[in-house]
Design an enzyme around this catalytic site. Structure first.
Site, short mmCIF file in Angstrom:
data_model
loop_
_atom_site.label_atom_id
_atom_site.label_comp_id
_atom_site.label_asym_id
_atom_site.label_seq_id
_atom_site.Cartn_x
_atom_site.Cartn_y
_atom_site.Cartn_z
N HIS A 154 1.16 -1.27 -0.31
CA HIS A 154 0.38 0.40 0.46
C HIS A 154 1.30 1.44 0.29
CE1 HIS A 154 -2.17 -3.18 1.48
NE2 HIS A 154 -3.78 -2.94 1.40
N HIS A 174 -4.54 3.29 -3.46
CA HIS A 174 -3.74 2.26 -2.09
C HIS A 174 -3.46 1.77 -1.61
CE1 HIS A 174 -6.05 1.08 1.57
NE2 HIS A 174 -6.19 -0.13 0.39
N GLU A 183 -17.49 -3.46 25.20
CA GLU A 183 -17.27 -4.38 24.92
C GLU A 183 -15.41 -5.12 24.25
OE1 GLU A 183 -20.17 -4.35 24.27
OE2 GLU A 183 -21.29 -5.57 26.16
N HIS A 220 -28.49 -14.56 25.38
CA HIS A 220 -27.51 -14.69 26.78
C HIS A 220 -26.52 -15.45 26.44
CE1 HIS A 220 -29.32 -10.50 27.27
NE2 HIS A 220 -28.77 -10.21 28.12
C1 LIG Z 1 -11.86 -4.39 10.01
C2 LIG Z 1 -11.70 -4.43 8.64
N1 LIG Z 1 -12.27 -4.59 7.71
C3 LIG Z 1 -11.80 -4.15 6.49
C4 LIG Z 1 -9.76 -4.34 6.07
C5 LIG Z 1 -9.63 -3.93 4.68
N2 LIG Z 1 -9.74 -2.94 4.46
C6 LIG Z 1 -7.91 -2.14 4.65
S1 LIG Z 1 -7.66 -0.93 3.89
C7 LIG Z 1 -9.61 0.07 4.27
C8 LIG Z 1 -9.82 1.08 3.86
C9 LIG Z 1 -8.87 1.89 3.36
O1 LIG Z 1 -9.53 2.90 3.06
P1 LIG Z 1 -8.45 3.84 3.79
O2 LIG Z 1 -8.80 3.55 5.62
O3 LIG Z 1 -9.24 5.64 4.01
O4 LIG Z 1 -7.09 4.05 3.93
P2 LIG Z 1 -6.68 4.60 2.72
O5 LIG Z 1 -7.24 4.30 1.60
O6 LIG Z 1 -5.84 6.98 2.87
O7 LIG Z 1 -4.65 4.31 2.90
C10 LIG Z 1 -9.60 -2.09 3.78
C11 LIG Z 1 -11.42 -1.71 4.47
C12 LIG Z 1 -8.76 -3.93 7.89
N3 LIG Z 1 -8.10 -3.99 6.71
N4 LIG Z 1 -9.86 -3.95 8.71
#
Ligand SMILES: Cc1ncc(C[n+]2csc(CCOP(=O)(O)OP(=O)(O)O)c2C)c(N)n1
Length: 655
Positions: free
Chosen positions: A20, A251, A401, A463
């Site tokens: 990334h 990204h 939690e 529960h």
């Molecule tokens: C709980 C979770 N859900 C999904 C992902 C997969 N995932 C990795 S980065 C991302 C989103 C990217 O957007 P952002 O957080 O704005 O990062 P940027 O594009 O700015 O690097 C997702 C959905 C993850 N790592 N963790």
């Protein structure tokens, strides 16, 4: 300095053919200002207790922190490691892993977790400062969080808790780039984050995340705030990439040779891949030395302590120093239980254990997610940790939690405390993502999870955990401890506290149970995972295995079988994982050679076949529970001594 991060990130991702580049390139200015001018750390000793913590909550941007560690001069993070980004055996895995790479404070990747870990780190810092004084403990916690971190539900719990506890030394730098994987954030989100954090009791502002002066100004302001601070740093994802910057295309995939060449030109970066010009490297190395004087002054303050205070501070850091106090406390509690046996719920037995453990072990910091009276995790006299008094040792986490479990991870990672908490076992699902990271990181967190079966009765199937024990046992490096009485409960507490390599869950009952362990036993029998509690009279025809509340059912079934002339033995199984990890001879000896094996647990069968075999008899649950007094439920679902005796007799007859 920022362009050095950008270059290393795009080159490493390109070489790995995965990764990334967007976040490191976009947030490079933030990192350069934070590490270059503010963060307190010692590259020669990444574990220096009084360092500032930096959490890259958006773990997918791992090249940002790897580049920074390399540039600052962390010895382990060589350029070779950067070149081996995402390769087997490197210290530069896809997402940052604590314990694997020096300088990585917590394992991140599942979005939102790092932010909540940081809240726990900031709690631990305030608590320890209140305990040992600002001279020894006085550091800040910084988080770099992305849109994804702030969209996750756990962020809501975490920021509310941080705001409520007024964790003023916590600063979240939000990489506000408006882009996520699917494209512009506007596709899915329109929250005003500054307003949201403000509503949660934070200081919050918006700045240009590419303006070093603005970044420095915001961090300085945060240092003077009486609240935690959010800085929404408007950035461009993939900053410098000629066509992919500002889009989701930067990204999570390599930029490609042309785009990288264009970025080099745009950024004025003329050096070859992985090469850092000497003047830039010198600036970073200077930054790496910035905290040297502070480190030396801290060392001097530690050296000037009274010997007792110094020893106690060191003992708390080691985390293993409580063994003598622990052993003595456990012994005393067991002696008392031998002298006057208790017919109590194991949640109450746990409270009895804590009444002695909490005073004896100052590192224990407890809590509950708004179920204090049900979980019995706050023994009398345990003061509350609050914004007004951080020296307290009990945290009202609120109905949160997930953040509770993640904050506990942060506290354990911070060190010098052993966090424990309480909720209902059925809500272990709400903790699970954080629990999984505790297991992955090998962190000692102790979850008291009460109301562990249909034995909770009237609250009904919403529960009543049914599949939770099996689901938790499926997790590597997590111990699921389900004691059958008051003696096993203190033994299980001992195992959980002694265990420095991972988390434990104590599954405890709401309903009273007889004390089955009579007399005083110096040994911790639960350490074996399973042991023969009641032998058979003569050659055993039946072995009855059970955990927790169902051990008493097994003992009763044994008596019924004896009445029918069938010899049965009872094996208590407080921890399946410990038992299955034992050498095979020991396992075979405990399992024995009785022709019929029966397991009894008010939960699903999954996992028990490892002990009773596929031909074994299982008495437990195969559906969700019901709402009724618990004795009615046990009868309704056929988890009774009579049902066990009948099933064993039938099986024996069929042999
Ligand atoms: C709980 C979770 N859900 C999904 C992902 C997969 N995932 C990795 S980065 C991302 C989103 C990217 O957007 P952002 O957080 O704005 O990062 P940027 O594009 O700015 O690097 C997702 C959905 C993850 N790592 N963790």
């Amino acid at each position: 300095m920022a362009n050095a991060i950008r270059a290393l990130a795009m080159d490493a991702v390109e070489q790995a053919k995965s990764g990334h580049p967007g976040l490191p390139m976009g947030a490079a200015d933030i990192a350069a200002v934070l590490f270059g001018r503010f963060l307190k750390f010692d590259p020669a000793d990444p574990a220096w207790p009084d360092r500032d913590r930096f959490v890259l909550s958006a773990g997918h941007g791992s090249m940002l922190i790897y580049a920074v560690l390399h540039l600052l001069g962390y010895p382990a993070m060589t350029i070779e490691e950067i070149k081996r980004f995402r390769q087997l055996g490197s210290i530069t895995p896809g997402h940052p892993e604590h314990g694997h790479t020096p300088g990585i404070e917590t394992t991140t990747g599942p979005l939102g977790q790092g932010l909540a870990n940081a809240v726990g780190m900031a709690i631990a810092e305030r608590h320890l400062a209140a305990t040992f004084g600002d001279g020894l403990v006085n550091h800040r916690t910084y988080v770099l969080a992305s849109d994804g971190d702030l969209m996750e539900g756990i962020s809501h719990e975490a920021i509310a808790l941080a705001g409520h506890l007024r964790l003023a030394k916590l600063t979240v730098l939000f990489d506000d780039n408006g882009i996520s994987i699917d494209g512009p954030l506007a596709l899915a989100d329109s929250v005003d984050q500054v307003a949201r954090f403000t509503a949660a009791g934070w200081s919050a502002s918006r700045i240009d995340g590419h303006d070093p002066g603005a970044i420095a100004g915001a961090i300085e302001a945060a240092q003077h705030s009486d609240r935690p601070t959010l800085v929404a740093c408007r950035t461009t994802i993939g900053f410098g990439a000629p066509s992919k910057a500002g889009t989701e295309k930067s990204h999570g995939s390599p930029l490609g040779a042309d785009e990288i060449a264009g970025a080099r030109e745009k950024l004025g970066w003329e050096d070859a891949p992985f090469a850092i010009p000497a003047d830039v490297r010198a600036l970073w190395r200077q930054a790496g030395l910035r905290s040297q004087a502070g480190r030396a002054a801290w060392d001097a303050r530690v050296a000037a302590l009274e010997p007792d205070a110094r020893a106690e501070f060191a003992r708390r850091r080691r985390g293993d120093g409580a063994q003598d106090a622990l052993a003595a406390t456990v012994r005393t509690v067991k002696q008392k239980l031998a002298a006057s046996p208790q017919e109590v719920a194991t949640r109450r037995a746990s409270e009895i254990a804590l009444e002695s453990l909490v005073p004896a072990l100052p590192e224990l910091v407890g809590g509950s997610a708004d179920l204090t009276g049900s979980n019995n995790t706050r023994p009398k006299g345990m003061a509350v940790l609050s914004a007004a008094d951080y020296s307290g040792r009990f945290i009202h986490y609120g109905v949160r939690e997930h953040a509770m479990a993640a904050a506990m991870n942060g506290m354990a990672l911070h060190g010098s405390v052993i966090p424990f908490s309480g909720t209902f076992l059925v809500f272990s699902d709400y903790c699970r993502p954080a629990l999984r990271l505790a297991a992955l990181m090998g962190q000692r967190v102790i979850h008291v999870m009460t109301h562990d079966s249909i034995g909770l009765g009237e609250d009904g199937p919403t529960h009543q955990p049914v599949e939770h024990l099996a689901a938790l046992r499926a997790m590597p490096n997590l111990l699921v401890l389900r004691p059958c009485d008051a003696v096993e409960t203190i033994e299980c507490w001992q195992l959980a506290i002694q265990r420095q390599t991972g988390p434990s869950v104590l599954a405890l009952t709401r309903q009273n149970l007889p004390q089955l362990r009579a007399g005083f036993d110096a040994d911790n029998r639960c350490a074996a995972g399973a042991y023969e509690l009641v032998p058979a009279d003569g050659q055993a025809a039946v072995s009855l295995f059970a955990s927790g509340s169902e051990v008493a059912v097994a003992v009763e079934a044994r008596a019924l079988l004896a009445g029918r002339g069938i010899a049965a033995r009872v094996i208590s199984v407080p921890c399946v994982e410990l038992f299955l990890a034992a050498p095979s001879e020991r396992r075979r000896a405990v399992i024995g050679d009785a022709p019929v094996r029966v397991a009894i647990e008010a939960a699903v069968r999954q996992g028990w076949d490892a002990i009773i075999g596929t031909d074994g008899v299982f008495v437990g649950m195969s559906t969700f529970g019901g709402s009724a007094p618990y004795k009615d439920l046990y009868r309704h679902f056929g988890i009774t001594a009579a049902a066990v005796a009948d099933a064993a007799s039938t099986k024996l007859g069929g042999k």
